[in-house]
Design an enzyme around this catalytic site. Structure first.
Site, mmCIF file in Angstrom:
data_model
loop_
_atom_site.group_PDB
_atom_site.id
_atom_site.type_symbol
_atom_site.label_atom_id
_atom_site.label_comp_id
_atom_site.label_asym_id
_atom_site.label_seq_id
_atom_site.Cartn_x
_atom_site.Cartn_y
_atom_site.Cartn_z
ATOM 1 N N LYS A 9 0.708 -1.180 -0.039
ATOM 2 C CA LYS A 9 0.117 -0.081 -0.034
ATOM 3 C C LYS A 9 0.698 1.196 0.155
ATOM 4 O O LYS A 9 0.469 2.088 -0.638
ATOM 5 C CB LYS A 9 -1.118 0.073 1.227
ATOM 6 C CG LYS A 9 -2.049 -1.116 1.169
ATOM 7 C CD LYS A 9 -3.091 -1.117 2.067
ATOM 8 C CE LYS A 9 -3.891 -2.163 1.867
ATOM 9 N NZ LYS A 9 -4.823 -2.221 3.185
ATOM 10 N N LYS A 50 -6.705 -6.502 -13.039
ATOM 11 C CA LYS A 50 -7.591 -7.091 -12.284
ATOM 12 C C LYS A 50 -8.506 -5.689 -11.710
ATOM 13 O O LYS A 50 -8.247 -4.715 -11.565
ATOM 14 C CB LYS A 50 -6.970 -7.529 -11.013
ATOM 15 C CG LYS A 50 -7.978 -7.800 -9.629
ATOM 16 C CD LYS A 50 -7.350 -8.517 -8.582
ATOM 17 C CE LYS A 50 -8.157 -8.850 -7.450
ATOM 18 N NZ LYS A 50 -7.567 -9.243 -6.174
ATOM 19 N N LYS A 63 -10.975 -0.336 -7.533
ATOM 20 C CA LYS A 63 -11.219 1.007 -7.670
ATOM 21 C C LYS A 63 -9.785 1.875 -7.833
ATOM 22 O O LYS A 63 -9.853 2.742 -8.372
ATOM 23 C CB LYS A 63 -11.945 1.309 -6.364
ATOM 24 C CG LYS A 63 -13.274 1.003 -6.161
ATOM 25 C CD LYS A 63 -13.863 1.447 -5.065
ATOM 26 C CE LYS A 63 -13.534 0.465 -3.806
ATOM 27 N NZ LYS A 63 -14.111 -0.698 -3.684
#
Length: 342
Positions: A127, A206, A209
């Site tokens: 992340k 994939k 969002k």
């Protein structure tokens, strides 16, 4: 009930009604990748098990969302889940922040969680690499996640293969706590969703969002059509044979077509003479047919916000009743709280 080992878990799944827990972040509009990737199986599990499903708004704070949009997203997720078939009579459904005990447990668990365990978690590194700020909440995310799972004596947690490490961390934390303070927590087992569909987005990656390549479940049907028709495909001529397993449009077709029809399309691909545009048009038709009943229910819920809020509040009451019992065990085990005579 304490569960140890895959064999024991398999036996219990067959013979016992288990408590299954799952959470979803309110980070934006739900898309068909969310549904076919995991949500559909979560909803199926509620039929034979005791479901505990929550909207993980504490977790979503790690991205510092806009407060107004954040609140709207949280409520939208609730309406979406109810429209898609979550049954509040069978499943406890709540907002994570309506059960504040979870943050108390997260702190207590953090006091037994080794730093090295968190430093090995790949989700934090991933992340941060994606551009998220390296804040403490993001780093300590696995501890809060462990609190979510352990608070409700969850037997199994349905996850994809890429989330298996999250459950392993929770198990490590629970066993460390139990070793220090005695048998306090149920040791959960992951339930790997082996048939999880990897749903391609309109750009071929994939569906996510973060890639801005999604097809939302409840967006207007004309927008769904436009997005499907934009799905990336290769430049193979219409008349040439094609490999269906390498086609993004066929991957979506597999999600919604009946087996007999899918077999016919596969034959057409391999024989040649079928263009990708024809396949995409059929995908649009099938997506509309599949989600139309859910869409109607979603429209009804849009005008019945009091019902949605009532479901969440009742779910929170049930969840807090379970959480209170867990925290009583935890407080007794750790020595927190007042000394009582008698």
């Amino acid at each position: 009930m304490f569960i140890h080992g895959l064999e024991a878990r398999a036996t219990l799944i067959q013979e016992t009604k288990l408590r299954v827990l799952s959470g979803i972040q309110p980070s934006g509009k739900l898309h068909i990748g969310n549904f076919f990737g995991a949500m559909r199986q979560h909803l199926q599990l509620q039929a034979e098990n005791e479901g505990f499903y929550f909207i993980a708004d504490y977790h979503a704070l790690t991205t510092n969302p806009d407060p107004v949009q954040f609140k709207a997203n949280t409520f939208d997720v609730a309406k979406d889940y109810l429209a898609l078939g979550l049954d509040p009579d069978k499943t406890v459904f709540w907002r994570q922040s309506d059960v504040p005990e979870v943050t108390e447990l997260a702190w207590i668990l953090s006091c037994v969680t080794p730093m090295g365990l968190l430093q090995r978690c790949t989700s934090y590194k991933d992340k941060v690499d994606q551009g998220l700020s390296p804040v403490h909440g993001l780093f300590a995310y696995p501890v809060l996640q462990a609190a979510d799972i352990l608070m409700f004596d969850s037997h199994v947690v349905p996850v994809g293969q890429d989330q298996k490490q999250h459950i392993e961390v929770t198990r490590d934390i629970a066993m460390k706590f139990n070793n220090i303070y005695g048998e306090t927590f149920v040791i959960p087992e992951e339930h790997i969703l082996k048939s999880v569909a990897v749903v391609p987005g309109i750009d071929g990656r994939k569906m996510s969002k973060s890639y801005d390549n999604t097809i939302e479940i409840f967006e207007p049907e004309n927008k769904v059509k436009k997005k499907v028709m934009r799905i990336v495909t290769d430049s193979t001529p219409v008349e040439d044979p094609k490999d269906p397993e390498k086609c993004n449009a066929f991957a979506l077709l597999k999600l919604v077509a009946e087996p007999d029809e899918l077999a016919e399309w596969e034959t057409k691909y391999r024989e040649g003479g079928t263009g990708y545009g024809t396949v995409k048009k059929r995908v649009v038709e099938l997506l509309h047919d599949y989600f139309r009943p859910y869409r109607q229910r979603r429209e009804e819920l849009e005008n019945d916000t009091d019902y949605v809020e009532e479901v969440l509040c009742k779910g929170a009451q049930k969840a807090r009743a379970v959480a209170a019992k867990t925290m009583e065990r935890v407080r007794n085990a750790t020595g927190l709280g007042a000394i009582r005579n008698g």
